[in-house]
Motif scaffolding. Structure first.
Motif, PDB file in Angstrom:
ATOM      1  N   PRO A  43     -60.594 -41.332  44.060  1.00 38.26           N
ATOM      2  CA  PRO A  43     -59.431 -40.768  42.831  1.00 38.26           C
ATOM      3  C   PRO A  43     -60.539 -39.803  41.765  1.00 38.26           C
ATOM      4  O   PRO A  43     -61.006 -40.579  41.109  1.00 38.26           O
ATOM      5  N   THR A  44     -60.706 -38.258  41.276  1.00 40.52           N
ATOM      6  CA  THR A  44     -60.743 -37.494  40.569  1.00 40.52           C
ATOM      7  C   THR A  44     -60.596 -38.222  39.125  1.00 40.52           C
ATOM      8  O   THR A  44     -59.605 -38.183  38.897  1.00 40.52           O
ATOM      9  N   PRO A  45     -60.980 -38.842  38.417  1.00 41.43           N
ATOM     10  CA  PRO A  45     -61.146 -39.269  36.791  1.00 41.43           C
ATOM     11  C   PRO A  45     -60.380 -37.992  36.515  1.00 41.43           C
ATOM     12  O   PRO A  45     -60.436 -37.064  36.489  1.00 41.43           O
ATOM     13  N   GLU A  46     -59.196 -38.314  35.559  1.00 38.20           N
ATOM     14  CA  GLU A  46     -57.936 -37.011  34.580  1.00 38.20           C
ATOM     15  C   GLU A  46     -58.829 -36.071  33.663  1.00 38.20           C
ATOM     16  O   GLU A  46     -58.906 -35.061  34.024  1.00 38.20           O
ATOM     17  N   LYS A  47     -60.130 -36.479  33.123  1.00 38.69           N
ATOM     18  CA  LYS A  47     -61.106 -35.511  32.494  1.00 38.69           C
ATOM     19  C   LYS A  47     -61.561 -34.354  34.055  1.00 38.69           C
ATOM     20  O   LYS A  47     -61.731 -32.959  33.277  1.00 38.69           O
ATOM     21  N   TYR A  48     -61.133 -34.059  34.686  1.00 41.46           N
ATOM     22  CA  TYR A  48     -62.239 -33.211  34.962  1.00 41.46           C
ATOM     23  C   TYR A  48     -61.316 -32.169  35.589  1.00 41.46           C
ATOM     24  O   TYR A  48     -61.359 -31.133  36.222  1.00 41.46           O
ATOM     25  N   HIS A  49     -59.762 -33.011  35.962  1.00 41.45           N
ATOM     26  CA  HIS A  49     -58.875 -31.866  36.399  1.00 41.45           C
ATOM     27  C   HIS A  49     -58.094 -30.608  36.385  1.00 41.45           C
ATOM     28  O   HIS A  49     -57.728 -29.749  37.171  1.00 41.45           O
ATOM     29  N   SER A  50     -58.907 -30.537  34.562  1.00 43.05           N
ATOM     30  CA  SER A  50     -58.193 -28.916  34.040  1.00 43.05           C
ATOM     31  C   SER A  50     -59.269 -28.256  34.889  1.00 43.05           C
ATOM     32  O   SER A  50     -59.199 -27.096  35.550  1.00 43.05           O
ATOM     33  N   ALA A  51     -60.612 -28.593  34.698  1.00 44.10           N
ATOM     34  CA  ALA A  51     -61.895 -28.112  35.792  1.00 44.10           C
ATOM     35  C   ALA A  51     -61.722 -27.396  36.556  1.00 44.10           C
ATOM     36  O   ALA A  51     -61.749 -26.429  37.107  1.00 44.10           O
ATOM     37  N   ILE A  52     -61.146 -28.748  37.034  1.00 41.34           N
ATOM     38  CA  ILE A  52     -60.930 -28.216  38.653  1.00 41.34           C
ATOM     39  C   ILE A  52     -59.549 -27.428  39.038  1.00 41.34           C
ATOM     40  O   ILE A  52     -60.239 -26.488  40.357  1.00 41.34           O
ATOM     41  N   ARG A  53     -58.831 -27.514  38.548  1.00 39.86           N
ATOM     42  CA  ARG A  53     -57.777 -26.861  38.626  1.00 39.86           C
ATOM     43  C   ARG A  53     -57.694 -24.268  38.718  1.00 39.86           C
ATOM     44  O   ARG A  53     -57.687 -23.638  39.112  1.00 39.86           O
ATOM     45  N   ALA A  54     -58.267 -24.933  37.654  1.00 43.29           N
ATOM     46  CA  ALA A  54     -59.384 -23.416  36.780  1.00 43.29           C
ATOM     47  C   ALA A  54     -60.498 -23.080  37.886  1.00 43.29           C
ATOM     48  O   ALA A  54     -59.920 -21.887  38.574  1.00 43.29           O
ATOM     49  N   TYR A  55     -61.422 -23.872  38.543  1.00 43.41           N
ATOM     50  CA  TYR A  55     -61.719 -23.353  39.316  1.00 43.41           C
ATOM     51  C   TYR A  55     -61.169 -23.355  41.405  1.00 43.41           C
ATOM     52  O   TYR A  55     -62.054 -22.440  41.781  1.00 43.41           O
ATOM     53  N   GLN A  56     -60.452 -23.811  41.330  1.00 38.17           N
ATOM     54  CA  GLN A  56     -59.551 -23.644  42.812  1.00 38.17           C
ATOM     55  C   GLN A  56     -58.670 -22.289  42.070  1.00 38.17           C
ATOM     56  O   GLN A  56     -58.504 -21.384  43.146  1.00 38.17           O
ATOM     57  N   GLN A  57     -58.363 -22.128  41.015  1.00 41.99           N
ATOM     58  CA  GLN A  57     -58.054 -20.474  40.807  1.00 41.99           C
ATOM     59  C   GLN A  57     -58.431 -19.772  41.627  1.00 41.99           C
ATOM     60  O   GLN A  57     -58.587 -18.489  41.721  1.00 41.99           O
ATOM     61  N   GLN A  58     -60.209 -19.940  40.994  1.00 42.00           N
ATOM     62  CA  GLN A  58     -61.125 -19.089  41.157  1.00 42.00           C
ATOM     63  C   GLN A  58     -61.438 -18.566  42.530  1.00 42.00           C
ATOM     64  O   GLN A  58     -61.762 -17.822  42.998  1.00 42.00           O
ATOM     65  N   VAL A  59     -61.792 -19.520  43.047  1.00 44.11           N
ATOM     66  CA  VAL A  59     -61.211 -19.381  44.274  1.00 44.11           C
ATOM     67  C   VAL A  59     -61.125 -18.689  45.523  1.00 44.11           C
ATOM     68  O   VAL A  59     -61.206 -18.386  46.124  1.00 44.11           O
ATOM     69  N   VAL A  60     -59.326 -18.933  45.089  1.00 46.75           N
ATOM     70  CA  VAL A  60     -58.848 -18.430  45.423  1.00 46.75           C
ATOM     71  C   VAL A  60     -58.391 -16.970  44.939  1.00 46.75           C
ATOM     72  O   VAL A  60     -57.916 -16.196  46.542  1.00 46.75           O
ATOM     73  N   GLN A  61     -58.695 -16.194  43.952  1.00 46.08           N
ATOM     74  CA  GLN A  61     -58.944 -14.971  43.390  1.00 46.08           C
ATOM     75  C   GLN A  61     -60.386 -14.587  44.416  1.00 46.08           C
ATOM     76  O   GLN A  61     -60.339 -13.178  44.944  1.00 46.08           O
ATOM     77  N   GLN A  62     -61.249 -15.373  44.330  1.00 44.31           N
ATOM     78  CA  GLN A  62     -61.949 -14.505  45.448  1.00 44.31           C
ATOM     79  C   GLN A  62     -61.697 -14.347  46.953  1.00 44.31           C
ATOM     80  O   GLN A  62     -62.032 -13.459  47.054  1.00 44.31           O
ATOM     81  N   LEU A  63     -61.166 -15.411  46.916  1.00 48.02           N
ATOM     82  CA  LEU A  63     -60.303 -14.833  48.518  1.00 48.02           C
ATOM     83  C   LEU A  63     -59.516 -14.052  49.108  1.00 48.02           C
ATOM     84  O   LEU A  63     -59.384 -12.828  49.554  1.00 48.02           O
ATOM     85  N   LYS A  64     -59.086 -13.217  47.778  1.00 48.40           N
ATOM     86  CA  LYS A  64     -57.964 -11.959  47.293  1.00 48.40           C
ATOM     87  C   LYS A  64     -58.853 -10.829  47.327  1.00 48.40           C
ATOM     88  O   LYS A  64     -58.932 -10.044  47.898  1.00 48.40           O
ATOM     89  N   THR A  65     -59.975 -11.012  46.763  1.00 49.08           N
ATOM     90  CA  THR A  65     -61.502  -9.909  46.757  1.00 49.08           C
ATOM     91  C   THR A  65     -61.482  -9.637  48.555  1.00 49.08           C
ATOM     92  O   THR A  65     -61.589  -8.327  48.890  1.00 49.08           O
ATOM     93  N   THR A  66     -62.110 -10.859  49.291  1.00 50.41           N
ATOM     94  CA  THR A  66     -62.503 -11.108  50.668  1.00 50.41           C
ATOM     95  C   THR A  66     -61.490  -9.769  51.713  1.00 50.41           C
ATOM     96  O   THR A  66     -61.613  -8.928  52.205  1.00 50.41           O
TER      97      THR A  66
END
Length: 296
Positions: A43-66
Motif C-alpha cells: 500500500p502506498t504510504p500516506e505521505k505520497y498520496h497528494s503527489a500521486i493525486r496531482a500526477y494522476q490529474q496531469q495524466v488525465v489532462q494530457q489525455l484530454k490534450t490528446t
C-alpha cells in the motif's frame, strides 16, 4: 471396499505434492522469528498520496490534450486537409507518448491504442491492426482521409474511456517510480531505432514526450528525493533536452527522425542510459518496499 480405499489414498498421496508445489508458486512465503513475508503490492504510504493525486490529474489532462488533437484530425479529414491531419497525428501521438507508460498499467489499453503493424504476422493486413499506427498508416501511406476520420473517431472513444479509468483508479508509488525509468527504457528499445512511427518518421517528437513524461514524475516526487540525487537527475534531463533542441521546430515539433546525426544518436543513447541508471535507484532512496509484512 479395502481395495477401493487403498486406491483412493494412493491417488491422494500422488496429488498432494503437486498441490503443495502449486501453492508454493502462487504464494511463496518466508518464515522468520516475528513475521511472515509474502510477495505482493505494498500500500502506498500516506505521505505520497497528494503527489500521486496531482500526477494522476496531469495524466488525465494530457489525455484530454490528446483527444483535442484527434478532434483536429477528424475536422481536417472532413475538410480534405491532408497536411493538417498529418501534423495533428504527430501532435496527438506525441501527447499520448507523454503518458504512455502509465497507460500500460491499465490492462490492454495501450495494446488497443498503440499497436504497430509489426506486432502481427499479417502486418497491416491483420484486422486487429488499429489505433494510432493504423491512423498513421492511413494518413502517411494511403493518404485516405475517409478511413483516417473513422480511425480517429474510434481512437477518441478509447482515449475518453481511458481518462475515466485513470481518474477513478489509485496508482501506487512503486509503479509510478518504475514508470519514470520505463519512459526512458522505451526510447532505448524502440524510439532511437526509429521503430515507433515508421510511416511519419516522427520519433524525435516522441522521444521528447517520453523524456518529459519521466521528468514529470520526478518533479512530482521532488520533495522526497535526496537533494544530491535530485540535482543529478535535473542535470541529466537538461543534457538530454539540450541534444533534442538541435532538432526542435516551432510549436514544440521536431525534425524528421532521419535528420538525427549519428553523433547525436550516440550521445542520446549514452545520456539516456545514465539517466535510467539514476532513476533505478529511486525506489531504494525513497524507501519504497516491495513486500508485505505480517506480524505473528
Amino acid at each position: 471396499m479395502k481395495l477401493h480405499r487403498f486406491h483412493t489414498l494412493f491417488l491422494c498421496s500422488l496429488l498432494l505434492p503437486a498441490i503443495s508445489a502449486a501453492h508454493g508458486v502462487r504464494a511463496p512465503i518466508i518464515n522468520s522469528t516475528n513475521a511472515v513475508t509474502a510477495k505482493g503490492d505494498i500500500p502506498t504510504p500516506e505521505k505520497y498520496h497528494s503527489a500521486i493525486r496531482a500526477y494522476q490529474q496531469q495524466v488525465v489532462q494530457q489525455l484530454k490534450t490528446t483527444q483535442q488533437y484527434l478532434d483536429a484530425i477528424v475536422h481536417a479529414s472532413q475538410n480534405g486537409q491532408l497536411l493538417q491531419a498529418q501534423q495533428n497525428y504527430i501532435r496527438a501521438h506525441q501527447s499520448y507518448e507523454q503518458v504512455r507508460v502509465i497507460v500500460k498499467l491499465f490492462g490492454n489499453a495501450d495494446q488497443n491504442i498503440n499497436s504497430r503493424a509489426d506486432y502481427y504476422l499479417q502486418g497491416v493486413s491483420n484486422p486487429n491492426f488499429s489505433g494510432f499506427h493504423r491512423l498513421e498508416y492511413d494518413l502517411f501511406v494511403h493518404k485516405d482521409l475517409q478511413q483516417s476520420q473513422t480511425e480517429a473517431i474510434n481512437l477518441q472513444y478509447e482515449i475518453i474511456d481511458l481518462q475515466k479509468r485513470v481518474a477513478a483508479d489509485e496508482l501506487d508509488i512503486a509503479k509510478i517510480i518504475q514508470s519514470a525509468s520505463d519512459f526512458l527504457e522505451m526510447i532505448l528499445q524502440t524510439k532511437l531505432s526509429g521503430k515507433e512511427n515508421q510511416y511519419s518518421h516522427s520519433d524525435l517528437a516522441d522521444i521528447q514526450a517520453n523524456v518529459s513524461g519521466s521528468a514529470q514524475i520526478v518533479q512530482q516526487l521532488a520533495g522526497f528525493i535526496p537533494a544530491e540525487q535530485r540535482i543529478a537527475l535535473d542535470s541529466g534531463y537538461q543534457q538530454i533536452f539540450a541534444v533534442l533542441r538541435h532538432y526542435q521546430l516551432p510549436q514544440n515539433q521536431y525534425q524528421n527522425f532521419t535528420e538525427l546525426s549519428q553523433t547525436d544518436h550516440d550521445r542520446l543513447y549514452s545520456l539516456l542510459s545514465i539517466q535510467t541508471s539514476r532513476l533505478a535507484q529511486l525506489r531504494a532512496q525513497l524507501g519504497v518496499r516491495i513486500y508485505y509484512k505480517y506480524p505473528h
